[in-house]
Design a protein around this motif. Structure first.
Motif, PDB file in Angstrom:
ATOM      1  N   GLY A 182       6.680   4.140 -12.351  1.00  0.00           N
ATOM      2  CA  GLY A 182       6.798   2.756 -12.787  1.00  0.00           C
ATOM      3  C   GLY A 182       7.653   1.923 -11.856  1.00  0.00           C
ATOM      4  N   VAL A 183       8.769   2.485 -11.430  1.00  0.00           N
ATOM      5  CA  VAL A 183       9.662   1.745 -10.532  1.00  0.00           C
ATOM      6  C   VAL A 183       8.944   1.412  -9.224  1.00  0.00           C
ATOM      7  N   LEU A 184       8.272   2.399  -8.647  1.00  0.00           N
ATOM      8  CA  LEU A 184       7.574   2.171  -7.382  1.00  0.00           C
ATOM      9  C   LEU A 184       6.406   1.198  -7.549  1.00  0.00           C
ATOM     10  N   LEU A 185       5.691   1.298  -8.667  1.00  0.00           N
ATOM     11  CA  LEU A 185       4.577   0.368  -8.877  1.00  0.00           C
ATOM     12  C   LEU A 185       5.099  -1.044  -9.120  1.00  0.00           C
ATOM     13  N   GLY A 186       6.247  -1.165  -9.801  1.00  0.00           N
ATOM     14  CA  GLY A 186       6.852  -2.480  -9.979  1.00  0.00           C
ATOM     15  C   GLY A 186       7.258  -3.096  -8.659  1.00  0.00           C
ATOM     16  N   LEU A 187       7.812  -2.273  -7.762  1.00  0.00           N
ATOM     17  CA  LEU A 187       8.166  -2.769  -6.433  1.00  0.00           C
ATOM     18  C   LEU A 187       6.916  -3.158  -5.646  1.00  0.00           C
ATOM     19  N   ALA A 188       5.855  -2.354  -5.784  1.00  0.00           N
ATOM     20  CA  ALA A 188       4.600  -2.678  -5.100  1.00  0.00           C
ATOM     21  C   ALA A 188       4.040  -4.008  -5.592  1.00  0.00           C
ATOM     22  N   THR A 189       4.130  -4.245  -6.897  1.00  0.00           N
ATOM     23  CA  THR A 189       3.648  -5.504  -7.462  1.00  0.00           C
ATOM     24  C   THR A 189       4.519  -6.674  -7.033  1.00  0.00           C
ATOM     25  N   ALA A 190       5.793  -6.395  -6.744  1.00  0.00           N
ATOM     26  CA  ALA A 190       6.668  -7.434  -6.210  1.00  0.00           C
ATOM     27  C   ALA A 190       6.345  -7.763  -4.759  1.00  0.00           C
TER      28      ALA A 190
ATOM     29  N   LYS B 294       2.859  -7.390  -3.602  1.00  0.00           N
ATOM     30  CA  LYS B 294       1.465  -7.820  -3.609  1.00  0.00           C
ATOM     31  C   LYS B 294       0.967  -7.721  -5.047  1.00  0.00           C
ATOM     32  N   LEU B 295       0.013  -8.529  -5.415  1.00  0.00           N
ATOM     33  CA  LEU B 295      -0.427  -8.560  -6.804  1.00  0.00           C
ATOM     34  C   LEU B 295      -1.277  -7.359  -7.193  1.00  0.00           C
ATOM     35  N   TYR B 296      -2.110  -6.843  -6.277  1.00  0.00           N
ATOM     36  CA  TYR B 296      -3.142  -5.890  -6.668  1.00  0.00           C
ATOM     37  C   TYR B 296      -2.626  -4.609  -7.328  1.00  0.00           C
ATOM     38  N   PRO B 297      -1.414  -4.069  -6.994  1.00  0.00           N
ATOM     39  CA  PRO B 297      -0.973  -2.841  -7.677  1.00  0.00           C
ATOM     40  C   PRO B 297      -0.872  -2.973  -9.191  1.00  0.00           C
ATOM     41  N   LEU B 298      -0.691  -4.205  -9.673  1.00  0.00           N
ATOM     42  CA  LEU B 298      -0.618  -4.422 -11.114  1.00  0.00           C
ATOM     43  C   LEU B 298      -1.870  -3.929 -11.819  1.00  0.00           C
ATOM     44  N   PHE B 299      -3.021  -4.009 -11.147  1.00  0.00           N
ATOM     45  CA  PHE B 299      -4.279  -3.631 -11.784  1.00  0.00           C
ATOM     46  C   PHE B 299      -4.347  -2.133 -12.090  1.00  0.00           C
TER      47      PHE B 299
ATOM     48  N   TRP C  85      10.263  -4.791 -11.189  1.00  0.00           N
ATOM     49  CA  TRP C  85       9.733  -6.105 -10.819  1.00  0.00           C
ATOM     50  C   TRP C  85      10.750  -7.199 -11.109  1.00  0.00           C
ATOM     51  N   LEU C  86      11.407  -7.108 -12.249  1.00  0.00           N
ATOM     52  CA  LEU C  86      12.392  -8.125 -12.614  1.00  0.00           C
ATOM     53  C   LEU C  86      13.609  -8.094 -11.703  1.00  0.00           C
ATOM     54  N   VAL C  87      14.060  -6.907 -11.327  1.00  0.00           N
ATOM     55  CA  VAL C  87      15.222  -6.805 -10.445  1.00  0.00           C
ATOM     56  C   VAL C  87      14.971  -7.536  -9.132  1.00  0.00           C
ATOM     57  N   VAL C  88      13.757  -7.432  -8.615  1.00  0.00           N
ATOM     58  CA  VAL C  88      13.419  -8.101  -7.356  1.00  0.00           C
ATOM     59  C   VAL C  88      13.202  -9.592  -7.564  1.00  0.00           C
ATOM     60  N   ASN C  89      12.520  -9.968  -8.625  1.00  0.00           N
ATOM     61  CA  ASN C  89      12.073 -11.350  -8.793  1.00  0.00           C
ATOM     62  C   ASN C  89      13.047 -12.249  -9.533  1.00  0.00           C
TER      63      ASN C  89
ATOM     64  N   VAL D 220       0.839  -1.202   0.000  1.00  0.00           N
ATOM     65  CA  VAL D 220       0.000   0.000   0.000  1.00  0.00           C
ATOM     66  C   VAL D 220       0.871   1.248   0.000  1.00  0.00           C
ATOM     67  N   ALA D 221       1.945   1.251   0.793  1.00  0.00           N
ATOM     68  CA  ALA D 221       2.843   2.406   0.855  1.00  0.00           C
ATOM     69  C   ALA D 221       3.538   2.636  -0.483  1.00  0.00           C
ATOM     70  N   LEU D 222       4.018   1.572  -1.099  1.00  0.00           N
ATOM     71  CA  LEU D 222       4.688   1.710  -2.398  1.00  0.00           C
ATOM     72  C   LEU D 222       3.707   2.176  -3.467  1.00  0.00           C
ATOM     73  N   THR D 223       2.470   1.706  -3.414  1.00  0.00           N
ATOM     74  CA  THR D 223       1.454   2.141  -4.380  1.00  0.00           C
ATOM     75  C   THR D 223       1.111   3.611  -4.186  1.00  0.00           C
ATOM     76  N   ALA D 224       0.960   4.042  -2.929  1.00  0.00           N
ATOM     77  CA  ALA D 224       0.680   5.452  -2.656  1.00  0.00           C
ATOM     78  C   ALA D 224       1.822   6.338  -3.130  1.00  0.00           C
TER      79      ALA D 224
END
Length: 499
Positions: A221-229, A231-236, A265-269, A202-206
């Motif tokens: 984009g970077v922050l949303l990618g980290l948020a998706t890494a 939890k799934l919901y930020p991807l939406f 997302w790739l850097v984390v995963n 939630v913090a990364l998405t905000a």
């Protein structure tokens, strides 16, 4: 084809909106601290800026949420199956400290767990968060002491996330900073903050939405990618952004955001994917194989059916329902008389996922709180929705108390729990209907009433439309009556009177 809108009502910028003068519920509530803000108040003349006040209030409410967990901290997590439910203070955090191998020093995703769950069933960045907390947790004392410390360490880390959320929401709409108080004071936010680790995402998405509102597409984009890494919901959120950028023709900024999200997302995963694929994929296979669970309307159907649907059938139907919602949101974006605000569509798409998903854990409300505040900062409607979520919060724990108390049956029976689910669903639908109404009747949108277009839209704010469908090609004919400057969207003219 009309342009989307001109964002200012005149050559001067609109003043900061004060909720005690713009919202009747906020004005009534302010009587507890001395009444609405007066004309002679010295705004910005002291250390007490809106951001600092809201952060302190958010931390204070978070602390109250920790106090609410005290009965469990002092024993209910460890003694008696149902006491943590009767006190409504359950948390996954202490249980998973030992249940997912952190107490034994096992490495998430790489080391196989001894129980039924072979690997940690959380996305990688959340797993990293959990692992870092285990490093800080003292290893001395018994397992109960360690679990208590682990929960406290996580609570401290999650409190930082709360502060980040409060700052980001407060600063996203620069003319409406006091809307952040809705996040800070949200009762369901405080009650569910330490059930799980959702506050990280939630913090990364905000933070991502704040960056987009400032026109920083790559940082978004970077922050949303980290948020998706985490939890799934930020991807939406990328879906609404895609259709809004399509309508406005902002492909370059969209591309930057997508590229930043993919790289982050790739850097984390990628390292975990390459060296521990089975552990990395557990989150995705578990989500697919998990049966119908708490909080969803699917559970009501299953528990009232003599021939319940299989997990595969529910997965298929839930996916189809979500796809229909996505199509509906896209159609709304292209045909609305004015281009919807980013926060409005973001709220609708995440709410659609929550409503159609086969499980609704009580902490999922955290996903929606910041989005709801940015989408519709109306105190009455927000508090109605929060009341529904608090009712569900109590309902699920009372239901679990009922099912774990044996013949004593202390708590809420199945039929009562179904009513609690219904209250949660209706509350969320209620807020969705109001947001859709604001989109179809933009003159009723509270954020736009002071002459702004989309303060969280970044490059979309005030941009002209290049692709619209249906009635969007014609000027809106509806109106809402209120005192103040009238904005004729698309030509920058204003007039006095009612819209």
């Amino acid at each position: 084809m009309p342009s989307a809108e001109t964002t200012q009502a005149s050559g001067s910028e609109p003043a900061v909106v004060r909720p005690t003068t713009a919202d009747e519920v906020a004005a009534s509530g302010s009587e507890l601290i001395g009444g609405p803000l007066g004309r002679r108040a010295l705004l910005g003349a002291s250390w007490w800026t809106p951001v600092r006040v809201i952060v302190l209030v958010a931390i204070g409410m978070f602390a109250l949420g920790l106090v609410q967990k005290a009965p469990c901290y002092n024993g209910a997590w460890f003694f008696g199956a149902s006491s943590q439910y009767t006190h409504a203070c359950y948390s996954d955090i202490p249980h998973l400290y030992s249940g997912r191998g952190f107490a034994e020093g096992l490495v998430p995703y790489f080391d196989r767990l001894p129980g039924d769950m072979e690997y940690l069933e959380y996305p990688v960045l959340t797993g990293v968060f959990m692992e870092v907390a285990s490093w800080i947790t003292p290893g001395s004392g018994g397992i109960q002491d360690q679990q208590q410390w682990y929960w406290m360490v996580n609570a401290g880390m999650l409190m930082v996330c709360v502060a980040v959320i409060a700052v980001c929401v407060t600063r996203t709409h620069t003319r409406r900073p006091w809307d952040g108080l809705l996040v800070a004071l949200a009762p369901a936010f405080a009650l569910t903050a330490t059930i799980n680790w959702d506050l990280l995402a939630v913090a990364l998405t905000a933070a991502a939405m704040l960056m987009w509102s400032r026109g920083r597409s790559v940082a978004f984009g970077v922050l949303l990618g980290l948020a998706t890494a985490a939890k799934l919901y930020p991807l939406f959120l990328l879906g609404p952004l895609f259709v809004l950028c399509w309508r406005a023709g902002k492909w370059r900024d969209l591309g930057k955001g997508l590229a930043g999200a993919a790289v982050a997302w790739l850097v984390v995963n990628l390292p975990v994917m390459l060296f521990a694929f089975d552990g990395w994929s557990k989150f995705y296979t578990f989500s697919q194989e998990r049966g119908v669970d708490f909080g969803s309307f699917w559970l009501i159907l299953v528990q009232n059916s003599s021939d319940p649907l299989s997990t595969e059938t529910v997965n298929t139907l839930a996916t189809l329902l979500m796809l229909l919602c996505c199509v509906g949101v896209a159609a709304l974006a292209f045909t609305a008389p004015r281009r919807p605000r980013f926060a409005q569509l973001a709220f609708l798409i995440v709410a659609a996922f929550i409503l159609t998903n086969k499980v609704y854990s009580p902490q999922y409300v955290l996903w929606l709180v910041p989005l709801a505040v940015l989408a519709r900062p109306k105190w009455r409607d927000f508090l109605i929705w929060q009341a529904c979520e608090v009712a569900y919060f109590l309902g699920i724990w009372m239901y679990l108390a009922y099912t774990t108390s044996g013949d004593a049956h202390k708590g809420l029976p199945t039929d009562g729990y179904h009513w609690a689910i219904g209250v949660h669903l209706l509350g969320t639908l209620y807020l969705c209907v109001l947001v859709v109404r604001d989109i179809l009747m933009p003159d009723r949108d509270l954020v736009r009433r002071n002459g702004e277009d989309d303060p969280s839209g970044g490059v979309l704010d005030g941009a002209e439309d290049v692709f619209v469908l249906g009635t969007a090609a014609h000027p809106p004919r509806h109106a809402a009556h209120f005192e103040g400057p009238q904005v004729e969207w698309g030509n920058g003219k204003t007039s006095e009177g009612s819209l």
